[in-house]
Design an enzyme around this catalytic site. Structure first.
Site, PDB file in Angstrom:
ATOM      1  N   PRO A   1       0.808  -1.186   0.148  1.00 32.95           N
ATOM      2  CA  PRO A   1      -0.027   0.056   0.007  1.00 32.95           C
ATOM      3  C   PRO A   1       1.089   1.196   0.106  1.00 32.95           C
ATOM      4  O   PRO A   1       1.798   1.339   0.931  1.00 32.95           O
ATOM      5  CB  PRO A   1      -0.562  -0.041   1.148  1.00 32.95           C
ATOM      6  N   MET A   2       0.700   2.217  -1.119  1.00 36.33           N
ATOM      7  CA  MET A   2       1.585   3.398  -0.958  1.00 36.33           C
ATOM      8  C   MET A   2       0.659   4.677  -1.279  1.00 36.33           C
ATOM      9  O   MET A   2       0.282   4.604  -2.522  1.00 36.33           O
ATOM     10  CB  MET A   2       2.524   3.293  -1.986  1.00 36.33           C
TER      11      MET A   2
ATOM     12  N   GLN B   1      -6.937  -0.666   1.873  1.00 31.78           N
ATOM     13  CA  GLN B   1      -6.406  -0.112   3.438  1.00 31.78           C
ATOM     14  C   GLN B   1      -6.990   1.111   3.999  1.00 31.78           C
ATOM     15  O   GLN B   1      -7.337   2.078   3.267  1.00 31.78           O
ATOM     16  CB  GLN B   1      -5.006   0.360   3.457  1.00 31.78           C
TER      17      GLN B   1
ATOM     18  N   CYS C   1       1.783   4.124   9.574  1.00 33.13           N
ATOM     19  CA  CYS C   1       2.226   5.368   8.869  1.00 33.13           C
ATOM     20  C   CYS C   1       2.587   6.447   9.992  1.00 33.13           C
ATOM     21  O   CYS C   1       1.910   6.582  11.035  1.00 33.13           O
ATOM     22  CB  CYS C   1       0.826   5.975   8.338  1.00 33.13           C
TER      23      CYS C   1
HETATM   24  C1  LIG Z   1       5.503   6.744  -1.244  1.00 35.83           C
HETATM   25  C2  LIG Z   1       4.985   5.688  -0.117  1.00 35.83           C
HETATM   26  C3  LIG Z   1       3.638   5.579   0.338  1.00 35.83           C
HETATM   27  C4  LIG Z   1       3.455   4.756   1.128  1.00 35.83           C
HETATM   28  N1  LIG Z   1       2.277   4.645   1.667  1.00 35.83           N
HETATM   29  C5  LIG Z   1       1.834   3.636   2.752  1.00 35.83           C
HETATM   30  C6  LIG Z   1       0.565   3.596   2.976  1.00 35.83           C
HETATM   31  O1  LIG Z   1      -0.380   4.375   2.756  1.00 35.83           O
HETATM   32  N2  LIG Z   1       0.239   2.385   4.003  1.00 35.83           N
HETATM   33  C7  LIG Z   1       1.177   1.622   4.338  1.00 35.83           C
HETATM   34  O2  LIG Z   1       0.751   0.770   5.050  1.00 35.83           O
HETATM   35  N3  LIG Z   1       2.437   1.924   4.001  1.00 35.83           N
HETATM   36  C8  LIG Z   1       2.679   2.594   3.069  1.00 35.83           C
HETATM   37  N4  LIG Z   1       4.036   2.674   2.846  1.00 35.83           N
HETATM   38  C9  LIG Z   1       4.934   1.753   3.208  1.00 35.83           C
HETATM   39  C10 LIG Z   1       5.238   0.788   1.945  1.00 35.83           C
HETATM   40  O3  LIG Z   1       3.950  -0.157   1.902  1.00 35.83           O
HETATM   41  C11 LIG Z   1       6.271  -0.154   2.524  1.00 35.83           C
HETATM   42  O4  LIG Z   1       5.745  -1.072   3.773  1.00 35.83           O
HETATM   43  C12 LIG Z   1       7.499   0.427   2.623  1.00 35.83           C
HETATM   44  O5  LIG Z   1       7.922   1.108   1.485  1.00 35.83           O
HETATM   45  C13 LIG Z   1       8.563  -0.932   2.826  1.00 35.83           C
HETATM   46  O6  LIG Z   1       8.716  -1.608   2.020  1.00 35.83           O
HETATM   47  P1  LIG Z   1       9.959  -1.654   1.085  1.00 35.83           P
HETATM   48  O7  LIG Z   1      11.089  -2.398   2.021  1.00 35.83           O
HETATM   49  O8  LIG Z   1       9.737  -2.830   0.156  1.00 35.83           O
HETATM   50  O9  LIG Z   1      10.084  -0.547   0.545  1.00 35.83           O
HETATM   51  C14 LIG Z   1       4.547   3.795   1.937  1.00 35.83           C
HETATM   52  C15 LIG Z   1       5.727   3.819   1.314  1.00 35.83           C
HETATM   53  C16 LIG Z   1       5.981   4.791   0.291  1.00 35.83           C
HETATM   54  C17 LIG Z   1       7.515   4.705  -0.320  1.00 35.83           C
END
Ligand SMILES: Cc1cc2nc3c(=O)[nH]c(=O)nc-3n(C[C@H](O)[C@H](O)[C@H](O)COP(=O)(O)O)c2cc1C
Length: 143
Positions: A21-22, A75, A105
């Site tokens: 989720p991003m 989410q 978050c």
């Molecule tokens: C631009 C961005 C927006 C994100 N938004 C959310 C979100 O809305 N909800 C959430 O649970 N995590 C959010 N995250 C966290 C990501 O879901 C993820 O857990 C985090 O990037 C770590 O994963 P990775 O190690 O593969 O980068 C966000 C991350 C980024 C970079």
């Protein structure tokens, strides 16, 4: 890619690549692309439970799901159990296969309202928030 099937509740997931989720990124176009490229499960951007409660127009745009992207985890975020119960119900009715509650978050705007990772400072409230969602919907609830 490893195509081993696994499940969250009764939701079958055919593989191990999951789109995170991003906020501002995991919109419907991005999810469909990720799906095309092999994502076994896609997650939506976080949707505000309060935005759902107050029928915010931008929030409602985030609720659109297409069958081609299933299974999809939607989410929600918030820290008010009643708003979360309503939010969970609305996203499940919108077609979410899984309801996920954001408790990670760290963004200032989110934590100052007591939402996202701020819930980790209040485990009792976090549990009530999770419980409210579980009671409101039949689909699996994750955090
Ligand atoms: C631009 C961005 C927006 C994100 N938004 C959310 C979100 O809305 N909800 C959430 O649970 N995590 C959010 N995250 C966290 C990501 O879901 C993820 O857990 C985090 O990037 C770590 O994963 P990775 O190690 O593969 O980068 C966000 C991350 C980024 C970079």
């Amino acid at each position: 890619m490893n195509n081993k099937q696994w499940q969250i509740g009764a939701v079958k997931i055919d593989g191990q690549a999951i789109l995170a989720p991003m906020a501002g990124v995991s919109d419907i176009a991005y999810r469909l692309l990720a799906k095309e490229h092999g994502a076994a499960l896609v997650c939506t951007e976080m949707v505000s439970a309060m935005g759902i409660k107050y029928k915010n127009e931008r929030t409602h745009e985030l609720l659109r799901i297409e069958d081609a992207e299933r299974p999809v985890s939607m989410q929600i975020f918030g820290s008010n159990p009643e708003a979360i119960a309503l939010g969970a119900k609305v996203v499940a009715d919108a077609g979410a296969d899984i309801v996920d509650i954001n408790m990670g978050c760290p963004v200032k705007k989110v934590v100052t309202s007591g939402d996202g990772s701020a819930l980790m400072k209040n485990p009792d409230l976090a549990a009530r928030v999770a419980e409210a969602a579980v009671e409101a919907v039949d689909v699996p609830v994750t955090v």
